[in-house]
Design a protein around this motif. Structure first.
Motif, PDB file in Angstrom:
ATOM      1  N   ASP A 299       0.867  -1.169   0.000  1.00 14.07           N
ATOM      2  CA  ASP A 299       0.000   0.000   0.000  1.00 14.07           C
ATOM      3  C   ASP A 299       0.909   1.225   0.000  1.00 14.07           C
ATOM      4  O   ASP A 299       1.378   1.678   1.050  1.00 14.07           O
ATOM      5  CB  ASP A 299      -0.910  -0.022   1.224  1.00 14.07           C
ATOM      6  N   ALA A 300       1.154   1.732  -1.192  1.00 12.36           N
ATOM      7  CA  ALA A 300       2.042   2.892  -1.361  1.00 12.36           C
ATOM      8  C   ALA A 300       1.212   4.130  -1.670  1.00 12.36           C
ATOM      9  O   ALA A 300       1.575   4.937  -2.521  1.00 12.36           O
ATOM     10  CB  ALA A 300       3.048   2.617  -2.475  1.00 12.36           C
ATOM     11  N   ALA A 301       0.093   4.259  -0.944  1.00 12.99           N
ATOM     12  CA  ALA A 301      -0.840   5.361  -1.203  1.00 12.99           C
ATOM     13  C   ALA A 301      -0.128   6.689  -1.342  1.00 12.99           C
ATOM     14  O   ALA A 301      -0.398   7.468  -2.257  1.00 12.99           O
ATOM     15  CB  ALA A 301      -1.880   5.426  -0.087  1.00 12.99           C
ATOM     16  N   SER A 302       0.811   6.952  -0.455  1.00 17.11           N
ATOM     17  CA  SER A 302       1.569   8.202  -0.518  1.00 17.11           C
ATOM     18  C   SER A 302       3.006   7.970  -0.952  1.00 17.11           C
ATOM     19  O   SER A 302       3.554   8.709  -1.770  1.00 17.11           O
ATOM     20  CB  SER A 302       1.550   8.887   0.853  1.00 17.11           C
ATOM     21  N   GLY A 303       3.643   6.935  -0.414  1.00 16.80           N
ATOM     22  CA  GLY A 303       5.059   6.714  -0.690  1.00 16.80           C
ATOM     23  C   GLY A 303       5.374   6.295  -2.104  1.00 16.80           C
ATOM     24  O   GLY A 303       6.513   6.445  -2.556  1.00 16.80           O
ATOM     25  N   GLY A 304       4.378   5.787  -2.842  1.00 16.48           N
ATOM     26  CA  GLY A 304       4.629   5.332  -4.211  1.00 16.48           C
ATOM     27  C   GLY A 304       5.047   6.429  -5.159  1.00 16.48           C
ATOM     28  O   GLY A 304       5.652   6.166  -6.202  1.00 16.48           O
ATOM     29  N   PHE A 305       4.729   7.675  -4.790  1.00 15.79           N
ATOM     30  CA  PHE A 305       5.146   8.817  -5.597  1.00 15.79           C
ATOM     31  C   PHE A 305       6.246   9.629  -4.909  1.00 15.79           C
ATOM     32  O   PHE A 305       6.605  10.701  -5.376  1.00 15.79           O
ATOM     33  CB  PHE A 305       3.960   9.725  -5.894  1.00 15.79           C
ATOM     34  N   VAL A 306       6.755   9.116  -3.791  1.00 15.83           N
ATOM     35  CA  VAL A 306       7.823   9.796  -3.068  1.00 15.83           C
ATOM     36  C   VAL A 306       9.124   9.006  -3.154  1.00 15.83           C
ATOM     37  O   VAL A 306      10.163   9.519  -3.593  1.00 15.83           O
ATOM     38  CB  VAL A 306       7.430  10.024  -1.589  1.00 15.83           C
ATOM     39  N   ALA A 307       9.094   7.737  -2.739  1.00 11.81           N
ATOM     40  CA  ALA A 307      10.310   6.920  -2.678  1.00 11.81           C
ATOM     41  C   ALA A 307      11.073   6.846  -4.002  1.00 11.81           C
ATOM     42  O   ALA A 307      12.304   6.924  -4.000  1.00 11.81           O
ATOM     43  CB  ALA A 307       9.967   5.516  -2.178  1.00 11.81           C
ATOM     44  N   PRO A 308      10.391   6.696  -5.166  1.00 10.64           N
ATOM     45  CA  PRO A 308      11.157   6.600  -6.411  1.00 10.64           C
ATOM     46  C   PRO A 308      12.019   7.830  -6.706  1.00 10.64           C
ATOM     47  O   PRO A 308      12.984   7.737  -7.469  1.00 10.64           O
ATOM     48  CB  PRO A 308      10.076   6.431  -7.487  1.00 10.64           C
ATOM     49  N   PHE A 309      11.681   8.959  -6.094  1.00 14.25           N
ATOM     50  CA  PHE A 309      12.391  10.200  -6.396  1.00 14.25           C
ATOM     51  C   PHE A 309      13.317  10.647  -5.272  1.00 14.25           C
ATOM     52  O   PHE A 309      14.327  11.301  -5.526  1.00 14.25           O
ATOM     53  CB  PHE A 309      11.364  11.297  -6.706  1.00 14.25           C
ATOM     54  N   THR A 310      12.980  10.321  -4.035  1.00 17.78           N
ATOM     55  CA  THR A 310      13.837  10.712  -2.917  1.00 17.78           C
ATOM     56  C   THR A 310      14.774   9.597  -2.485  1.00 17.78           C
ATOM     57  O   THR A 310      15.830   9.863  -1.913  1.00 17.78           O
ATOM     58  CB  THR A 310      12.998  11.154  -1.704  1.00 17.78           C
ATOM     59  N   GLN A 311      14.389   8.336  -2.743  1.00 22.07           N
ATOM     60  CA  GLN A 311      15.218   7.191  -2.378  1.00 22.07           C
ATOM     61  C   GLN A 311      15.176   6.155  -3.505  1.00 22.07           C
ATOM     62  O   GLN A 311      14.630   5.060  -3.342  1.00 22.07           O
ATOM     63  CB  GLN A 311      14.719   6.548  -1.076  1.00 22.07           C
ATOM     64  N   PRO A 312      15.722   6.479  -4.654  1.00 27.23           N
ATOM     65  CA  PRO A 312      15.591   5.600  -5.818  1.00 27.23           C
ATOM     66  C   PRO A 312      16.206   4.222  -5.622  1.00 27.23           C
ATOM     67  O   PRO A 312      15.834   3.275  -6.340  1.00 27.23           O
ATOM     68  CB  PRO A 312      16.311   6.378  -6.930  1.00 27.23           C
ATOM     69  N   ASP A 313      17.133   4.063  -4.695  1.00 25.65           N
ATOM     70  CA  ASP A 313      17.762   2.758  -4.471  1.00 25.65           C
ATOM     71  C   ASP A 313      17.025   1.912  -3.436  1.00 25.65           C
ATOM     72  O   ASP A 313      17.406   0.761  -3.200  1.00 25.65           O
ATOM     73  CB  ASP A 313      19.225   2.950  -4.020  1.00 25.65           C
ATOM     74  N   LEU A 314      15.983   2.470  -2.821  1.00 29.48           N
ATOM     75  CA  LEU A 314      15.220   1.708  -1.829  1.00 29.48           C
ATOM     76  C   LEU A 314      14.423   0.616  -2.536  1.00 29.48           C
ATOM     77  O   LEU A 314      13.634   0.888  -3.446  1.00 29.48           O
ATOM     78  CB  LEU A 314      14.280   2.647  -1.072  1.00 29.48           C
ATOM     79  N   ARG A 315      14.595  -0.615  -2.104  1.00 31.44           N
ATOM     80  CA  ARG A 315      13.923  -1.763  -2.736  1.00 31.44           C
ATOM     81  C   ARG A 315      12.621  -2.052  -1.970  1.00 31.44           C
ATOM     82  O   ARG A 315      12.633  -2.681  -0.916  1.00 31.44           O
ATOM     83  CB  ARG A 315      14.841  -2.978  -2.738  1.00 31.44           C
ATOM     84  N   TRP A 316      11.531  -1.567  -2.543  1.00 29.47           N
ATOM     85  CA  TRP A 316      10.214  -1.750  -1.939  1.00 29.47           C
ATOM     86  C   TRP A 316       9.180  -2.220  -2.947  1.00 29.47           C
ATOM     87  O   TRP A 316       8.059  -2.573  -2.583  1.00 29.47           O
ATOM     88  CB  TRP A 316       9.718  -0.423  -1.352  1.00 29.47           C
ATOM     89  N   ASP A 317       9.539  -2.212  -4.228  1.00 27.65           N
ATOM     90  CA  ASP A 317       8.561  -2.370  -5.296  1.00 27.65           C
ATOM     91  C   ASP A 317       8.705  -3.722  -5.988  1.00 27.65           C
ATOM     92  O   ASP A 317       9.049  -4.718  -5.359  1.00 27.65           O
ATOM     93  CB  ASP A 317       8.678  -1.201  -6.274  1.00 27.65           C
ATOM     94  N   PHE A 318       8.438  -3.772  -7.304  1.00 30.17           N
ATOM     95  CA  PHE A 318       8.449  -5.044  -8.031  1.00 30.17           C
ATOM     96  C   PHE A 318       9.848  -5.613  -8.233  1.00 30.17           C
ATOM     97  O   PHE A 318       9.995  -6.699  -8.797  1.00 30.17           O
ATOM     98  CB  PHE A 318       7.736  -4.884  -9.374  1.00 30.17           C
ATOM     99  N   ARG A 319      10.871  -4.907  -7.781  1.00 28.53           N
ATOM    100  CA  ARG A 319      12.199  -5.512  -7.733  1.00 28.53           C
ATOM    101  C   ARG A 319      12.222  -6.683  -6.753  1.00 28.53           C
ATOM    102  O   ARG A 319      13.117  -7.541  -6.832  1.00 28.53           O
ATOM    103  CB  ARG A 319      13.237  -4.466  -7.350  1.00 28.53           C
TER     104      ARG A 319
END
Length: 458
Positions: free
Chosen positions: A241-261
């Motif tokens: 549930d990336a309601a808010s973070g889904g549009f934040v993490a890719p730009f502020t923490q691009p190396d954070l592995r939370w998604d389909f990786r």
């Protein structure tokens, strides 16, 4: 001597609003009026009625977009009449929706060979419902194929937003909310083993916990589910549930592995009208591949002589918000989104530093590593007033700052301030000054405690 030309034109209708018949009586409340009204008078009187509300830019409780540029407003006006469900009449709007799904699949690192699938929704709440239905249906199908009972499905999560409670109640699923550990801001991986079983349809990890704004450790949660699968054979899918973070993490923490990786992640939802910078009314859900969205949930509609698959809880829906989301992608790109989200994060961290200088308040989350936000509690040594009193004082200056208790096992009452696009440094400086003044006043004179249920609005 100055000369002034006398206008012989008609007086501006807006100047006569309060002399019209409509202004001489209360606006209709319980029945449609018998006659017509002047459109200009109706517009200004309703606008005046709405002016009694709070200023949305001072609503620091909401995750939702409260500022949009003029081009967004124009696109919304231009497409006010577009019905998103009408794929045959508005094929280009449908194409733009498809482009947005592709952009998000790429942003969230869907493997190129997977054949991902996704759709827009009215917001993250609907997106969560759709993702939850897919989890439940896949679990039921697997149980039926194995000749096992399909009674008592459950969903495991930490402290979640109310939409997941709605999903559980509406779709007859037990919601197993794992209690917060002391000083934890969300679900911790080692807690999972005691809650998942053969009836678990999935685990929800939150990228931006509603209460604290921190990111749950999605990669570690996925790794723990891998270990549980190896040890017990329970292959439990993970929804983010990336309601808010889904549009934040890719730009502020691009190396954070939370998604389909992470192979364990089956689906992701996000809210375009939160940190996606789109106007209210649009959300998104994406599945890793088509097999994760059961065919029995998908309906088809006629589309240019063919068939168009659709998955939604509602039917008619405006297309303007999806178009505005696409505009944000085109207008800002990765560079622009990074600048916006980084500026918000820096402003949040600035606010946290200033809050930490106030002896009466203890910062719990400083805006670093999660959403651009700050949360804090009252110093335990303070007495005579509460954070509900502080919320009340701040409201007299127009600020809406929520005070609310954390989940029951923690019991802490905290305040949370969200920094969104349009919340500049100067506005935060004024907020800090008002917080200091309110704290000083309450420390001198005390306050009257407000019931806990009145403080938090999401």
């Amino acid at each position: 001597m100055a000369l002034h030309e006398v206008s012989t034109g008609r007086i501006d209708e807006a100047a006569d609003v309060y002399s019209t018949e409509l202004s001489r009586e209360p606006l209709p409340r319980h029945a449609i009026p018998d006659g017509e009204s002047d459109p200009v008078a109706a517009y200004y009187l309703i606008r005046e009625d709405l002016a009694l509300e709070g200023n949305s830019s001072q609503n620091l409780a909401t995750f939702c977009t409260t500022w949009s540029d003029d081009e967004t407003h124009r696109l919304m006006d231009d497409n006010l009449d577009k019905n998103l469900i009408d794929k045959d009449e508005y094929p280009q709007t449908t194409e733009i929706e498809s482009r947005c799904v592709h952009i998000l699949a790429d942003l969230w690192h869907v493997p190129t060979e997977s054949g991902a699938i996704g759709c827009s929704t009215t917001g993250s709440s609907e997106a969560c419902m759709l993702a939850g239905m897919a989890l439940k249906t896949r679990w039921r199908q697997a149980r039926e194929a194995a000749g096992k009972s399909t009674n008592r499905p459950n969903l495991v999560a930490g402290p979640v937003q109310v939409c997941w409670e709605k999903f559980a109640r509406y779709f007859d699923v037990e919601l197993r909310q794992i209690p917060l550990e002391p000083d934890a801001t969300g679900l911790r991986p080692h807690q999972l083993r005691d809650y998942v079983d053969e009836n678990t349809i999935g685990v929800v990890a939150i990228l931006g916990v509603t209460y604290t704004c921190a990111f749950e450790p999605v990669e570690a949660i996925a790794a723990e589910l891998d270990v549980i699968a190896s040890d017990t054979g329970l292959d439990v899918p993970l929804h983010v549930d990336a309601a808010s973070g889904g549009f934040v993490a890719p730009f502020t923490q691009p190396d954070l592995r939370w998604d389909f990786r992470l192979p364990r992640v089956a689906s992701i939802n996000a809210s375009g009208h939160k940190y996606g910078l789109a106007p209210l009314g649009v959300g998104w859900v994406v599945w890793r591949d088509k097999s994760l969205l059961p065919d029995e949930l998908v309906f088809t509609v006629d589309y240019l002589g063919g068939q168009m698959p659709t998955f939604a809880l509602n039917f008619s829906r405006p297309g303007g918000e999806v178009i505005a989301q696409y505009y944000a992608f085109v207008r800002l790109g990765r560079e622009g989104f990074t600048k916006v989200q980084q500026a918000c994060a820096e402003t949040a961290q600035y606010l946290a530093r200033r809050i930490s200088e106030i002896d009466a308040l203890d910062v719990l989350y400083d805006g670093d590593g999660g959403l651009p936000a700050v949360s804090y509690r009252l110093n335990p040594d303070m007495s005579g007033w509460t954070l509900y009193d502080l919320s009340d004082r701040l409201r007299t200056r127009g600020w809406q700052v929520p005070s609310y208790p954390l989940p029951a096992n923690r019991g802490d009452v905290i305040q949370r301030v969200l920094i969104r696009h349009g919340t500049g440094r100067d506005k935060i400086i004024r907020l800090i000054a008002d917080i200091r003044d309110a704290v000083d006043e309450l420390t001198r004179h005390g306050g009257t405690e407000i019931p806990a249920h009145s403080g938090f609005h999401h």
